[in-house]
Design a protein around this motif. Sequence first.
Motif, PDB file in Angstrom:
ATOM      1  N   HIS A   8       0.703  -1.144  -0.068  1.00  0.00           N
ATOM      2  CA  HIS A   8       0.073   0.058   0.098  1.00  0.00           C
ATOM      3  C   HIS A   8       0.951   1.214   0.090  1.00  0.00           C
ATOM      4  CE1 HIS A   8      -3.833  -2.103   0.975  1.00  0.00           C
ATOM      5  NE2 HIS A   8      -2.999  -3.019   1.441  1.00  0.00           N
ATOM      6  N   THR A   9       0.926   1.907  -0.953  1.00  0.00           N
ATOM      7  CA  THR A   9       1.674   3.341  -1.258  1.00  0.00           C
ATOM      8  C   THR A   9       1.216   4.307  -0.418  1.00  0.00           C
ATOM      9  OG1 THR A   9       0.519   4.100  -3.222  1.00  0.00           O
ATOM     10  CG2 THR A   9       2.350   2.566  -3.493  1.00  0.00           C
ATOM     11  N   MET A  10      -0.001   4.484   0.039  1.00  0.00           N
ATOM     12  CA  MET A  10      -0.441   5.299   0.731  1.00  0.00           C
ATOM     13  C   MET A  10      -0.530   6.824   0.088  1.00  0.00           C
ATOM     14  SD  MET A  10      -1.800   3.632   3.040  1.00  0.00           S
ATOM     15  CE  MET A  10      -2.650   5.167   4.049  1.00  0.00           C
ATOM     16  N   GLY A  52      19.937   2.813  -3.613  1.00  0.00           N
ATOM     17  CA  GLY A  52      20.965   3.790  -2.970  1.00  0.00           C
ATOM     18  C   GLY A  52      20.007   4.481  -1.783  1.00  0.00           C
ATOM     19  N   GLY A  53      19.210   3.744  -1.363  1.00  0.00           N
ATOM     20  CA  GLY A  53      18.168   4.213  -0.126  1.00  0.00           C
ATOM     21  C   GLY A  53      16.945   4.929  -0.532  1.00  0.00           C
ATOM     22  N   ARG A  54      16.706   5.038  -1.674  1.00  0.00           N
ATOM     23  CA  ARG A  54      15.496   5.414  -2.084  1.00  0.00           C
ATOM     24  C   ARG A  54      14.613   4.414  -3.012  1.00  0.00           C
ATOM     25  NH1 ARG A  54      15.252  11.175  -1.017  1.00  0.00           N
ATOM     26  NH2 ARG A  54      16.930  11.903   0.006  1.00  0.00           N
ATOM     27  N   PHE A  55      13.262   4.504  -3.021  1.00  0.00           N
ATOM     28  CA  PHE A  55      12.430   3.775  -3.796  1.00  0.00           C
ATOM     29  C   PHE A  55      13.019   4.418  -5.324  1.00  0.00           C
ATOM     30  CE2 PHE A  55       9.740   3.738  -0.101  1.00  0.00           C
ATOM     31  CZ  PHE A  55       9.700   2.425   0.005  1.00  0.00           C
ATOM     32  N   ALA A  56      13.155   3.193  -5.923  1.00  0.00           N
ATOM     33  CA  ALA A  56      13.659   3.434  -7.631  1.00  0.00           C
ATOM     34  C   ALA A  56      12.622   3.004  -8.336  1.00  0.00           C
ATOM     35  CB  ALA A  56      14.875   2.722  -7.822  1.00  0.00           C
ATOM     36  N   ALA A  57      11.689   2.056  -8.241  1.00  0.00           N
ATOM     37  CA  ALA A  57      10.604   1.486  -8.983  1.00  0.00           C
ATOM     38  C   ALA A  57       9.496   0.937  -8.281  1.00  0.00           C
ATOM     39  CB  ALA A  57      11.080   0.512 -10.069  1.00  0.00           C
ATOM     40  N   GLY A 102       7.586   9.898   3.637  1.00  0.00           N
ATOM     41  CA  GLY A 102       6.172   9.946   3.699  1.00  0.00           C
ATOM     42  C   GLY A 102       5.376   9.154   2.375  1.00  0.00           C
ATOM     43  N   GLY A 103       5.078   7.951   2.820  1.00  0.00           N
ATOM     44  CA  GLY A 103       4.510   7.053   1.578  1.00  0.00           C
ATOM     45  C   GLY A 103       5.565   6.396   0.735  1.00  0.00           C
ATOM     46  N   ILE A 104       5.062   5.499  -0.164  1.00  0.00           N
ATOM     47  CA  ILE A 104       5.926   4.849  -1.041  1.00  0.00           C
ATOM     48  C   ILE A 104       6.027   5.589  -2.458  1.00  0.00           C
ATOM     49  CG2 ILE A 104       6.230   2.759  -2.242  1.00  0.00           C
ATOM     50  CD1 ILE A 104       5.468   1.328   0.456  1.00  0.00           C
ATOM     51  N   ALA A 105       6.823   6.004  -2.940  1.00  0.00           N
ATOM     52  CA  ALA A 105       6.976   6.736  -4.160  1.00  0.00           C
ATOM     53  C   ALA A 105       8.402   6.821  -4.605  1.00  0.00           C
ATOM     54  CB  ALA A 105       6.248   8.420  -4.224  1.00  0.00           C
ATOM     55  N   GLY A 107      12.059   7.934  -5.539  1.00  0.00           N
ATOM     56  CA  GLY A 107      12.607   9.190  -5.095  1.00  0.00           C
ATOM     57  C   GLY A 107      12.568   9.324  -3.480  1.00  0.00           C
ATOM     58  N   LYS A 108      11.803   8.808  -2.940  1.00  0.00           N
ATOM     59  CA  LYS A 108      11.576   8.915  -1.534  1.00  0.00           C
ATOM     60  C   LYS A 108      12.326   7.855  -0.495  1.00  0.00           C
ATOM     61  CE  LYS A 108       7.261  11.641  -1.023  1.00  0.00           C
ATOM     62  NZ  LYS A 108       5.954  11.890  -0.169  1.00  0.00           N
ATOM     63  N   PHE A 109      12.530   8.115   0.502  1.00  0.00           N
ATOM     64  CA  PHE A 109      13.329   7.451   1.351  1.00  0.00           C
ATOM     65  C   PHE A 109      12.496   5.990   1.307  1.00  0.00           C
ATOM     66  CE2 PHE A 109      14.371  10.709   4.601  1.00  0.00           C
ATOM     67  CZ  PHE A 109      15.697  11.318   3.820  1.00  0.00           C
ATOM     68  N   GLY A 110      13.489   4.861   1.207  1.00  0.00           N
ATOM     69  CA  GLY A 110      12.954   3.605   0.949  1.00  0.00           C
ATOM     70  C   GLY A 110      12.886   2.897   2.632  1.00  0.00           C
ATOM     71  N   ASP A 111      11.861   3.181   2.910  1.00  0.00           N
ATOM     72  CA  ASP A 111      11.468   3.008   4.270  1.00  0.00           C
ATOM     73  C   ASP A 111       9.951   2.124   4.285  1.00  0.00           C
ATOM     74  OD1 ASP A 111      13.483   4.525   5.036  1.00  0.00           O
ATOM     75  OD2 ASP A 111      12.696   6.042   6.124  1.00  0.00           O
ATOM     76  N   LEU A 112       9.989   0.968   4.860  1.00  0.00           N
ATOM     77  CA  LEU A 112       8.700   0.288   4.912  1.00  0.00           C
ATOM     78  C   LEU A 112       8.481  -0.709   5.884  1.00  0.00           C
ATOM     79  CD1 LEU A 112       9.435  -2.714   3.233  1.00  0.00           C
ATOM     80  CD2 LEU A 112       9.157  -1.166   1.180  1.00  0.00           C
ATOM     81  N   ALA A 113       7.277  -1.368   5.954  1.00  0.00           N
ATOM     82  CA  ALA A 113       6.988  -2.242   7.292  1.00  0.00           C
ATOM     83  C   ALA A 113       6.223  -3.534   6.565  1.00  0.00           C
ATOM     84  CB  ALA A 113       6.384  -1.529   8.374  1.00  0.00           C
ATOM     85  N   VAL A 114       6.634  -4.657   6.737  1.00  0.00           N
ATOM     86  CA  VAL A 114       5.860  -5.688   6.092  1.00  0.00           C
ATOM     87  C   VAL A 114       5.079  -6.106   7.559  1.00  0.00           C
ATOM     88  CG1 VAL A 114       5.918  -8.169   5.142  1.00  0.00           C
ATOM     89  CG2 VAL A 114       7.708  -6.279   4.906  1.00  0.00           C
ATOM     90  N   LEU A 115       3.791  -6.282   7.544  1.00  0.00           N
ATOM     91  CA  LEU A 115       2.953  -6.609   8.612  1.00  0.00           C
ATOM     92  C   LEU A 115       2.587  -7.741   9.017  1.00  0.00           C
ATOM     93  CD1 LEU A 115       0.291  -3.504   8.079  1.00  0.00           C
ATOM     94  CD2 LEU A 115       2.517  -3.481   9.505  1.00  0.00           C
ATOM     95  N   SER A 116       2.596  -8.033  10.393  1.00  0.00           N
ATOM     96  CA  SER A 116       2.093  -9.533  10.771  1.00  0.00           C
ATOM     97  C   SER A 116       0.481 -10.036  10.393  1.00  0.00           C
ATOM     98  CB  SER A 116       2.250  -9.545  12.398  1.00  0.00           C
ATOM     99  OG  SER A 116       1.313  -8.715  12.878  1.00  0.00           O
ATOM    100  N   ALA A 117      -0.291  -8.888  10.004  1.00  0.00           N
ATOM    101  CA  ALA A 117      -1.719  -9.238   9.549  1.00  0.00           C
ATOM    102  C   ALA A 117      -2.223  -8.123   8.685  1.00  0.00           C
ATOM    103  CB  ALA A 117      -2.418  -9.232  10.849  1.00  0.00           C
ATOM    104  N   ASP A 118      -3.242  -8.262   7.919  1.00  0.00           N
ATOM    105  CA  ASP A 118      -3.747  -7.478   6.994  1.00  0.00           C
ATOM    106  C   ASP A 118      -4.792  -6.291   7.686  1.00  0.00           C
ATOM    107  OD1 ASP A 118      -4.437  -5.873   4.905  1.00  0.00           O
ATOM    108  OD2 ASP A 118      -5.228  -7.660   3.998  1.00  0.00           O
ATOM    109  N   TYR A 119      -3.990  -5.167   7.895  1.00  0.00           N
ATOM    110  CA  TYR A 119      -4.687  -4.085   8.689  1.00  0.00           C
ATOM    111  C   TYR A 119      -5.809  -3.875   7.977  1.00  0.00           C
ATOM    112  CZ  TYR A 119      -5.014   0.738  10.201  1.00  0.00           C
ATOM    113  OH  TYR A 119      -5.315   2.078  10.514  1.00  0.00           O
TER     114      TYR A 119
END
Length: 523
Positions: free
Chosen positions: A13-15, A29-34, A463-466, A468-480
């Motif tokens: 979910h890119t939000m 390089g630490g950022r979302f590329a595709a 903020g969000g997945i796009a 050029g933005k920081f490549g930060d994300l969380a894989v969840l234990s359940a489908d929120y």
Amino acid sequence: MLHELVLRNGRIHTMDGNGTVVSSVSIEGGRFAALGGDVQPRGPDARVIDLQGRTVIPGLIDNHIHFLRTGLLPGHDMRLLETSFSIDEALSVIRDRAGKVPDGELLSAIGGIHPGQFAERRYPTMGELNDAAPRHPVYLSISNWGPGATNVLAKSLLEDLGVPVGDDGTVAKGQDTVAAWEALSQRHSYEDTLRQTASQMDHALSMGLTNLFDMGGTIPAGGWLDPATGYNAILDLMREGRVPMRMRVYLPVLDKDASLPDLMSRLDYTFNEFGNDVLRIAGIGEWLIPNKLQREQPLPELYADSVRAVAERGWVYKQHLISLAEQREHLRVWEEVNRSVPIADLHWSMDHCYGIDAETIDRAIDLGVGISSHSSPYLEGTLKPPGNPPFRMILDSGIQVGGGSDGARISVMNPWVMFYYAVTGRNHAGELINPDQTVTREEILQIWTRPQGWFCKEERNMGGIAVGKFGDLAVLSADYFDEAAVSDDQIRKITSVMTIVGGRVVHNSGELGDHALEALPAC
């Protein structure tokens, strides 16, 4: 060599505000590329992880938390008690923690918990704590004002330190609890602070938090973070390559003198917005003057002078505002300063804002300031004034809004508990305390991700997945997002099975395989 990570076969979910969900992303390089349906690695050394159909969200950002002072908590903090909702669950957490800590060392939970959260509506008894941790002192407390509970070893420890403890292990609310904090703090070394800070970061990552906006600590006893030395631990950990998440630091000011010595020294000798992608000074907050002064009506003249100085120097500013009267009076000063020094481009925010009304929100919109709306009443909030954050009204107004916890003393650190409160309007005991102001699961997740960069002038980075933005994300234990599979109560139990910061795996529960942890690159 370019560091490349490809994540495939997930529900990511890119939000982005449009409900976009993709199955694969790459981080270079630490950022979302595709991002898309079948992203392929570009280099032969790319690391590829199969998400096994898991739900993935952007890394969570708490835009108002007193995180660094949790390093000062005496003993070994038991943060998992925040999501224990029965005595049996609490004892299981304590038993597990005892098995990982050397005999004789203190196990503690000071802040972030409340006996009312347990189904039995009480703390564990002294006997139950004795059985769970027979070789460790155990001390539990509501923040730094109590009341608290001990086992027999902690009772003996505190009494030896001159702290009164009841026959049943109770530490009375008020002065006795303060005395317990002060006595235990004297035994807390700098090495303990380093250990505790590192442990708290590991815990935050296990919840999917990847970025914390630290607000310092200006309250005596359990809330004090020395402005001169309090940041040494995170700086030392940074030098050692042991900071696996992002942090944005806001510097509090406590001037009482009209010459503004504290503020001017900050403005004159601190580089504004200085740091790197991991650790950076973001602004001033959550105080410009002490709490007692900032509640005065009208505000003292030195506050107006402080606001003008911050505006003239171009600093971001976040201000603690609880009651509606405080909100209106501070806005009056901001409006006055704005006539000569425009503040719309400075990304200022009103923080907490319980009981705010539509007229006050409109004034904030006219000034170009935002609201950081926090779920901290979950732990001790009621229907009484100053009330609760009117999430629905704030979101519907169109103002710039972000989210946070105000943890981890009067509130919890766990973001999923904060989401539970926002979605249900219910506090730690399940009581409905914020009726008619609830928001959807996606809405509260949105304000904890996509808009958060605005509050530190880093919209292009976080903020969000796009791309050029920081490549930060969380894989969840359940489908929120699946309300049939995850009830509202179960939201509080969600964790991250894998957390990624800057394309590096910094937390891994093992459920997706044996993927080694990586340190963030030295900056």
